[in-house]
Write a protein that holds these residues in place. Structure first.
Motif, PDB file in Angstrom:
ATOM      1  N   GLU A   1     -27.086   4.503 -39.194  1.00 49.82           N
ATOM      2  CA  GLU A   1     -28.293   3.926 -38.915  1.00 49.82           C
ATOM      3  C   GLU A   1     -29.262   4.943 -38.456  1.00 49.82           C
ATOM      4  O   GLU A   1     -29.103   5.575 -37.484  1.00 49.82           O
TER       5      GLU A   1
ATOM      6  N   SER B   1     -21.323   4.864 -36.577  1.00 54.06           N
ATOM      7  CA  SER B   1     -20.267   3.794 -35.990  1.00 54.06           C
ATOM      8  C   SER B   1     -18.911   4.287 -36.892  1.00 54.06           C
ATOM      9  O   SER B   1     -18.610   3.578 -38.053  1.00 54.06           O
TER      10      SER B   1
ATOM     11  N   CYS C   1     -22.114   2.635 -42.217  1.00 53.03           N
ATOM     12  CA  CYS C   1     -21.839   3.147 -40.763  1.00 53.03           C
ATOM     13  C   CYS C   1     -22.882   4.030 -40.113  1.00 53.03           C
ATOM     14  O   CYS C   1     -22.645   4.834 -39.074  1.00 53.03           O
TER      15      CYS C   1
ATOM     16  N   ILE D   1     -25.907   6.066 -30.131  1.00 53.78           N
ATOM     17  CA  ILE D   1     -24.634   5.313 -30.328  1.00 53.78           C
ATOM     18  C   ILE D   1     -23.824   6.023 -31.074  1.00 53.78           C
ATOM     19  O   ILE D   1     -23.968   6.281 -32.149  1.00 53.78           O
TER      20      ILE D   1
ATOM     21  N   PHE E   1     -29.387   7.446 -35.436  1.00 57.20           N
ATOM     22  CA  PHE E   1     -29.491   7.103 -33.776  1.00 57.20           C
ATOM     23  C   PHE E   1     -28.058   6.332 -33.739  1.00 57.20           C
ATOM     24  O   PHE E   1     -27.702   6.378 -32.652  1.00 57.20           O
ATOM     25  N   ASN E   2     -27.521   5.734 -34.671  1.00 59.59           N
ATOM     26  CA  ASN E   2     -26.209   4.885 -34.554  1.00 59.59           C
ATOM     27  C   ASN E   2     -25.408   5.398 -35.690  1.00 59.59           C
ATOM     28  O   ASN E   2     -25.406   5.287 -36.763  1.00 59.59           O
TER      29      ASN E   2
HETATM   30  C1  LIG Z   1     -24.584   0.215 -34.664  1.00 57.80           C
HETATM   31  O1  LIG Z   1     -23.818   0.126 -35.876  1.00 57.80           O
HETATM   32  C2  LIG Z   1     -22.719  -0.718 -35.878  1.00 57.80           C
HETATM   33  C3  LIG Z   1     -21.938  -0.649 -37.146  1.00 57.80           C
HETATM   34  O2  LIG Z   1     -22.748  -0.511 -38.129  1.00 57.80           O
HETATM   35  C4  LIG Z   1     -23.171  -2.151 -35.552  1.00 57.80           C
HETATM   36  O3  LIG Z   1     -22.355  -2.946 -35.541  1.00 57.80           O
HETATM   37  C5  LIG Z   1     -23.961  -2.063 -34.572  1.00 57.80           C
HETATM   38  O4  LIG Z   1     -24.704  -3.211 -33.950  1.00 57.80           O
HETATM   39  C6  LIG Z   1     -25.094  -1.084 -34.200  1.00 57.80           C
HETATM   40  N1  LIG Z   1     -25.594  -0.754 -32.976  1.00 57.80           N
HETATM   41  C7  LIG Z   1     -26.912  -1.081 -32.673  1.00 57.80           C
HETATM   42  C8  LIG Z   1     -27.363  -1.046 -31.273  1.00 57.80           C
HETATM   43  O5  LIG Z   1     -27.644  -1.102 -33.454  1.00 57.80           O
END
Ligand SMILES: *[C@@H]1O[C@H](CO)[C@@H](O)[C@H](O)[C@H]1NC(C)=O
Ligand SMILES: *[C@@H]1O[C@H](CO)[C@@H](O)[C@H](O)[C@H]1NC(C)=O
Ligand SMILES: *[C@@H]1O[C@H](CO)[C@@H](O)[C@H](O)[C@H]1NC(C)=O
Ligand SMILES: *[C@@H]1O[C@H](CO)[C@@H](O)[C@H](O)[C@H]1NC(C)=O
Ligand SMILES: *[C@@H]1O[C@H](CO)[C@@H](O)[C@H](O)[C@H]1NC(C)=O
Ligand SMILES: *[C@@H]1O[C@H](CO)[C@@H](O)[C@H](O)[C@H]1NC(C)=O
Ligand SMILES: *[C@@H]1O[C@H](CO)[C@@H](O)[C@H](O)[C@H]1NC(C)=O
Ligand SMILES: *[C@@H]1O[C@H](CO)[C@@H](O)[C@H](O)[C@H]1NC(C)=O
Ligand SMILES: *[C@@H]1O[C@H](CO)[C@@H](O)[C@H](O)[C@H]1NC(C)=O
Length: 571
Positions: free
Chosen positions: A73, A85, A71, A116, A82-83
């Motif tokens: 990134e 989730s 979860c 994100i 930056f990400n």
């Molecule tokens: C952000 O992370 C989620 C879950 O790991 C993933 O599904 C999603 O594609 C990611 N978004 C980007 C823009 O990388």
């Protein structure tokens, strides 16, 4: 002197290279210490070991790289997260519920490059913006849907100038949309559906974000709130708008009449409001329109044949209005095909900035309720991945005041799956041409004043599952073959002159040939068969009772199921 300088230089080189090494080390081991600490704090505050197993602290593994955690990134060049989730990270009880908890927004301020953020499905409860979120100008995609966020939207939200996607749907938010939000320069996807918002919708919501760069929203979903007032009678829709959903509000006045730049628009859902007047002609020039849903309003006047200009329509729902006059005979100009919705490169490019992939499923996976039948996508959500999506076509003109005969041209709609003309004042015959509705699954003509015989060639419509001609004045012999053998009196009520050749047609034909074969096949030992059968029956029953006894969750599920069955079967 020269030597001293050199020595100084050497020192500088040495220190420099150590710094570079440290930098490289930090980057390759990923994960800034601050961010790691915040992540672990997030986990202890809201989740637990079993839910985010890879998130371990330094006691367990001092070298654990938080950029490798699930979860999370990190940006490969800067090393910052930056990400994030964090959808559905909360503990649940046996019924799948979690308890409302306030979320500590200030934990997020330690992520300087967070772009994100997904906190959906977590039962978080406090105000949005309190304590820092809205200071994070770098955020581009924000998913806070399916929580218990309450209160009003802070005008500071308008300061999140990088925001492209904002999903606050399915919360408890109220109040009006702050004017500052209607001018967020980057916003492309806004979903405020299923809240308790009220007040009028800011006009510039629909327009280009600013006059110099007329790019505005792609997707606007304000459905199921309490928005009220008029939409501006004429306004310019941003050319980028693809999907607009205002269903289930208290909007009044006329449907706006000016859409000259909205030529990308695919779906308009204004159902269940209080719109009055007629459908503005300008809608008919929206060539890419595929879903037009205006059900449950106060729309009136005759249906103009202009509507047949919308050749790409797949779902047209004008039910529960006050339309009068006859049904235009030109509906056969409209495709009503099950479009395998292919997302071409062009479309992906237009919907793409920010969260497109996710929202593709949301727009077109949208469930369009057409009366009792749910017209929805076939197959599981996996089928979206192939960039195509199949949605069933439907034409619903029910519950209006339409008069005259059913145009025989409707029979040309061979792709149509659902046709509902019920609760009108249509008269004349059921067209023989309906024989050509080869894909029809649901045909409701009930509560009209149709007369004459039901065309017997309808017996060839093999996909027909729902057929209702109740409360008309049909006469003669009714079809009884094929799937018509399954339709009972509730599909024909209120047609006193209708009769059947086979008087006990409703008793399901006994599976006689099968029984005979079994008897002939006397090799089967029936006593033992019955014993085995009874034994397994008792075992299954016992198992069921035990499961229900032990597990309260399954008990509840079972009772729901029984209740559902009763409701479905005996209504
Ligand atoms: C952000 O992370 C989620 C879950 O790991 C993933 O599904 C999603 O594609 C990611 N978004 C980007 C823009 O990388
Ligand atoms: C962690 O989550 C699991 C699964 O939801 C649950 O069974 C367990 O009780 C939780 N542990 C704590 C300490 O909350
Ligand atoms: C929220 O997080 C910050 C930063 O970790 C911390 O200082 C603060 O005490 C937390 N607030 C609450 C109410 O837990
Ligand atoms: C929000 O934006 C306004 C106008 O740009 C600015 O005056 C204000 O200081 C900003 N507020 C914060 C908390 O950044
Ligand atoms: C929605 O807002 C209205 C006031 O606008 C309020 O009376 C009502 O209780 C709210 N409903 C819910 C479910 O919060
Ligand atoms: C047709 O429309 C009527 C009224 O709008 C609705 O009650 C009925 O359930 C619909 N029929 C089917 C088969 O969905
Ligand atoms: C037929 O529809 C009209 C108007 O919707 C209603 O008044 C009437 O009761 C309905 N008749 C039957 C038999 O359902
Ligand atoms: C219904 O049809 C019969 C003939 O099939 C006719 O005699 C009768 O007048 C019709 N009733 C109405 C109300 O149209
Ligand atoms: C057929 O339509 C009538 C009137 O609209 C309704 O009362 C009846 O329940 C419907 N029958 C079935 C089987 O849906």
């Amino acid at each position: 002197m020269e030597w001293a300088l050199n020595r100084k230089k050497r020192w500088m080189v040495l220190v420099g290279s150590i710094l570079v090494l440290v930098q490289v080390f930090v980057n390759t081991s990923g994960c800034f210490r601050e961010e790691k600490r915040s992540l672990l704090e997030l986990k202890t505050a809201y989740s637990n070991h079993s839910l985010l197993p890879s998130w371990v602290d330094d006691v367990v593994d001092p070298n654990s790289n938080c950029c490798d955690w699930e979860c999370v990134e990190c940006d490969p060049s800067s090393g910052y997260v930056f990400n994030l989730s964090l959808s559905n990270i909360r503990d649940r009880d046996a019924y799948g519920r979690c308890f409302s908890t306030p979320f500590n927004w200030s934990l997020l301020l330690t992520f300087p490059q967070l772009t994100i953020l997904d906190l959906s499905h977590n039962c978080f409860q406090n105000f949005v913006c309190q304590g820092g979120l809205c200071q994070m100008k770098q955020i581009e995609e924000l998913y806070l849907n399916d929580n218990n966020f309450e209160g009003t939207l802070d005008p500071l939200m308008g300061n999140m100038t990088s925001l492209r996607t904002l999903d606050l749907s399915h919360n408890l938010l109220s109040g009006s949309i702050p004017a500052s939000m209607a001018m967020m320069p980057s916003l492309r996807i806004l979903n405020l559906g299923h809240n308790n918002f009220s007040g009028s919708i800011p006009i510039n919501m629909f327009e280009g974000r600013d006059t110099s760069a007329p790019i505005g929203l792609h997707i606007l979903d304000l459905s199921h709130n309490k928005f009220s007032g008029h939409l501006p009678f004429s306004f310019t829709i941003s050319p980028s708008l693809v999907f607009i959903n205002l269903k289930g509000n208290d909007l009044t006045g006329k449907i706006p009449n000016y859409y000259p730049r909205g030529d990308n628009i695919v779906a308009i859902d204004f159902s269940d409001n209080n719109f009055k007047g007629h459908i503005p002609e300008s809608i008919y020039s929206l060539k890419s329109l595929t879903f037009l849903l205006l059900a449950g309003n106060q729309l009136q006047e005759q249906l103009s044949s202009g509507i047949c200009e919308l050749r790409n329509l797949q779902i047209l729902d004008l039910s529960r209005n006050k339309f009068t006059g006859s049904i235009p005979s030109c509906f056969n100009n409209i495709a009503f095909q099950d479009v395998n919705f292919v997302f071409s490169r062009g479309q992906r490019a237009t919907v793409s900035p920010g969260g497109a992939k996710r929202y593709r499923t949301q727009i077109f996976g949208f469930k369009y309720r057409m009366g009792e039948v749910q017209v929805k996508t076939k197959g599981s959500s996996r089928s979206y991945e192939g960039d195509t999506l199949k949605i069933m076509s439907a034409l619903d003109l029910s519950s209006n005041q339409l008069t005259g005969e059913i145009p025989r041209e409707l029979g040309d709609l061979s792709g149509l799956h659902t046709l509902n003309l019920s609760h009108n004042r249509l008269n004349g015959l059921i067209p023989e041409s309906f024989h050509n509705l080869q894909n029809i699954e649901s045909l409701d003509l009930s509560n009209n004043t149709l007369s004459g015989q039901i065309p017997l060639n309808l017996q060839d419509l093999y996909f027909l599952e729902i057929f209702n001609v109740s409360y008309n004045n049909l006469s003669g012999t009714a079809p009884e073959e094929n799937q018509f053998a399954n339709f009972d009196d509730s599909n024909y009520e209120g047609n006193p002159f209708l009769h059947w050749t086979n008087s006990n047609r409703r008793i399901p034909p006994p599976p006689a040939p099968l029984d005979k074969r079994k008897k002939d096949d006397s090799a089967v030992d029936f006593t033992s068969f019955y014993w085995t059968f009874s034994a397994s029956y008792v075992t299954v029953l016992l198992a069921l009772v035990i499961i229900l006894w032990i597990n309260p969750y399954w008990r509840r599920v079972w009772f729901y199921f029984v209740e559902w069955c009763l409701f479905k079967c005996f209504r």
